[in-house]
Design a protein around this motif. Structure first.
Motif, PDB file in Angstrom:
ATOM      1  N   ILE A  48       1.457  -1.149   0.300  1.00 53.33           N
ATOM      2  CA  ILE A  48       0.080   0.349   0.552  1.00 53.33           C
ATOM      3  C   ILE A  48       0.755   1.547   0.005  1.00 53.33           C
ATOM      4  CG2 ILE A  48      -2.128   1.241   0.858  1.00 53.33           C
ATOM      5  CD1 ILE A  48      -2.592  -1.139  -0.027  1.00 53.33           C
ATOM      6  N   ALA A  49       1.897   1.349   1.257  1.00 53.48           N
ATOM      7  CA  ALA A  49       2.819   1.998   1.259  1.00 53.48           C
ATOM      8  C   ALA A  49       4.266   2.408   1.832  1.00 53.48           C
ATOM      9  CB  ALA A  49       1.646   3.377   2.263  1.00 53.48           C
ATOM     10  N   GLU A  50       4.751   3.603   1.819  1.00 51.27           N
ATOM     11  CA  GLU A  50       5.754   3.599   1.715  1.00 51.27           C
ATOM     12  C   GLU A  50       6.607   4.633   2.359  1.00 51.27           C
ATOM     13  OE1 GLU A  50      10.871   3.398  -0.047  1.00 51.27           O
ATOM     14  OE2 GLU A  50       8.527   1.629  -0.099  1.00 51.27           O
ATOM     15  N   GLY A  51       7.138   4.650   3.945  1.00 49.96           N
ATOM     16  CA  GLY A  51       7.331   5.852   4.163  1.00 49.96           C
ATOM     17  C   GLY A  51       6.128   7.250   4.472  1.00 49.96           C
ATOM     18  N   TRP A  59      -7.539 -11.548   1.135  1.00 49.70           N
ATOM     19  CA  TRP A  59      -6.685 -10.073   1.392  1.00 49.70           C
ATOM     20  C   TRP A  59      -5.731  -9.628   1.895  1.00 49.70           C
ATOM     21  CZ3 TRP A  59      -6.571  -5.110   1.891  1.00 49.70           C
ATOM     22  CH2 TRP A  59      -5.993  -4.217   1.100  1.00 49.70           C
ATOM     23  N   GLY A  60      -3.972  -9.734   2.144  1.00 51.00           N
ATOM     24  CA  GLY A  60      -3.721  -8.151   3.284  1.00 51.00           C
ATOM     25  C   GLY A  60      -2.848  -7.259   2.604  1.00 51.00           C
ATOM     26  N   ALA A  61      -2.353  -6.059   3.355  1.00 44.34           N
ATOM     27  CA  ALA A  61      -1.706  -4.906   3.182  1.00 44.34           C
ATOM     28  C   ALA A  61      -0.460  -5.011   3.486  1.00 44.34           C
ATOM     29  CB  ALA A  61      -2.588  -3.755   3.406  1.00 44.34           C
ATOM     30  N   TYR A  62       0.165  -5.001   3.049  1.00 41.61           N
ATOM     31  CA  TYR A  62       1.573  -4.824   3.396  1.00 41.61           C
ATOM     32  C   TYR A  62       2.374  -3.378   3.616  1.00 41.61           C
ATOM     33  CZ  TYR A  62       4.306  -5.559  -0.448  1.00 41.61           C
ATOM     34  OH  TYR A  62       5.018  -5.523  -1.840  1.00 41.61           O
ATOM     35  N   TYR A  63       3.379  -3.155   4.920  1.00 41.14           N
ATOM     36  CA  TYR A  63       3.424  -1.524   4.124  1.00 41.14           C
ATOM     37  C   TYR A  63       5.670  -1.293   4.622  1.00 41.14           C
ATOM     38  CZ  TYR A  63       5.208   2.975   6.663  1.00 41.14           C
ATOM     39  OH  TYR A  63       5.809   4.570   7.011  1.00 41.14           O
ATOM     40  N   TYR A  64       6.446  -0.322   3.718  1.00 41.49           N
ATOM     41  CA  TYR A  64       7.100  -0.414   3.956  1.00 41.49           C
ATOM     42  C   TYR A  64       7.955   0.622   4.753  1.00 41.49           C
ATOM     43  CZ  TYR A  64      12.409  -1.492   2.755  1.00 41.49           C
ATOM     44  OH  TYR A  64      13.600  -1.455   2.482  1.00 41.49           O
ATOM     45  N   PRO A  65       8.502   0.862   5.930  1.00 46.14           N
ATOM     46  CA  PRO A  65       8.657   1.627   6.685  1.00 46.14           C
ATOM     47  C   PRO A  65       9.918   2.543   6.409  1.00 46.14           C
ATOM     48  CG  PRO A  65      10.054  -0.261   7.910  1.00 46.14           C
ATOM     49  CD  PRO A  65       8.863  -0.634   6.299  1.00 46.14           C
ATOM     50  N   HIS A  66       9.903   3.744   6.600  1.00 46.63           N
ATOM     51  CA  HIS A  66      11.191   3.825   7.002  1.00 46.63           C
ATOM     52  C   HIS A  66      11.317   4.343   8.062  1.00 46.63           C
ATOM     53  CE1 HIS A  66      11.122   6.144   2.650  1.00 46.63           C
ATOM     54  NE2 HIS A  66      11.172   4.597   2.696  1.00 46.63           N
ATOM     55  N   MET A  67      12.495   3.459   9.361  1.00 38.74           N
ATOM     56  CA  MET A  67      13.016   3.048  10.301  1.00 38.74           C
ATOM     57  C   MET A  67      13.470   4.300  11.292  1.00 38.74           C
ATOM     58  SD  MET A  67      12.635  -0.543  10.156  1.00 38.74           S
ATOM     59  CE  MET A  67      14.165  -1.058   8.592  1.00 38.74           C
TER      60      MET A  67
END
Length: 228
Positions: free
Chosen positions: A28-31, A53-61
């Protein structure tokens, strides 16, 4: 035994083939600024095909875990049975300079905060075996672990910890295995987190006219009330 799924991002089609799949996880999103422009079409396509269905998020840690979690969660009108995922890895330029201790703290805070906000959906974590063995030291993954170990046989990720999903190849697309027996079993697991329905007492309908009140008693008595 077991079922298969894929994870999709913007570099996949908005309508990938769903043949042979039981589930699809969509980025779905990042940062705090990126949204996958295809995610709504990809989600609708997966659900129309009957996939979990699943949604994943990529972080800016280096950012606040809670601020990033809020940014992610507000993008989606979440439904019962939707799976919520943190994609915990940090090899890219946004994360490579973030100390591993901070990355671990981020993971812990994100998962616990999101679970507190989303108690009626499964909330879990994706990571690869390197992060699981060398960055994590708590074993906390929320409600489930999605582990990546490319090049190994599906269902044999090479770790001792309990896992639910195994990403075993990225050729020609990221492909995953789940050890549950069917899409119905996976859906039942995802829905098991949902808030129980509140019983309702509907009013009269044209087919069920308002009942005639019982006559009043002329003297007091003791009554047992049933079903109130």
């Amino acid at each position: 035994m077991g079922i298969y799924g894929q994870d999709w991002a913007s570099y996949q089609s908005a309508t990938p083939s769903t043949k042979g799949l039981a589930f699809a996880f969509v980025k779905i999103a990042e940062g705090l600024g990126y949204i996958n422009p295809k995610w709504i079409e990809q989600r609708n396509h997966a659900k129309a095909a009957g996939l979990v269905w699943g949604a994943y998020y990529y972080p800016h840690m280096a950012n606040s875990a809670r601020e990033e979690a809020d940014y992610f969660l507000k993008q989606v009108a979440w439904q019962p049975g939707d799976v919520v995922i943190l994609d915990w890895e940090g090899y890219d330029t946004a994360n490579a300079g973030v100390p591993k201790a901070r990355q671990l703290d981020y993971k812990e805070e994100w998962l616990r905060y999101v679970k507190d906000r989303m108690p009626h959906n499964p909330v879990g974590m994706y990571c690869n075996a390197d992060y699981w063995r060398n960055v994590d030291n708590t074993g906390y993954c929320g409600d489930f672990l999605w582990i990546a170990t490319g090049g190994r046989k599906a269902g044999d990720p090479g770790i001792k910890a309990d896992w639910l999903f195994h990403q075993y190849t990225d050729t020609p697309i990221d492909t995953n295995y789940c050890h549950l027996g069917s899409v119905d079993e996976l859906r039942a697991w995802a829905l098991s987190f949902a808030e129980p329905a509140t019983p309702t007492h509907p009013g009269p309908t044209p087919e069920s006219p308002t009942p005639t009140p019982a006559p009043r008693r002329s003297r007091p008595g003791i009554y047992r009330v049933i079903g109130v």
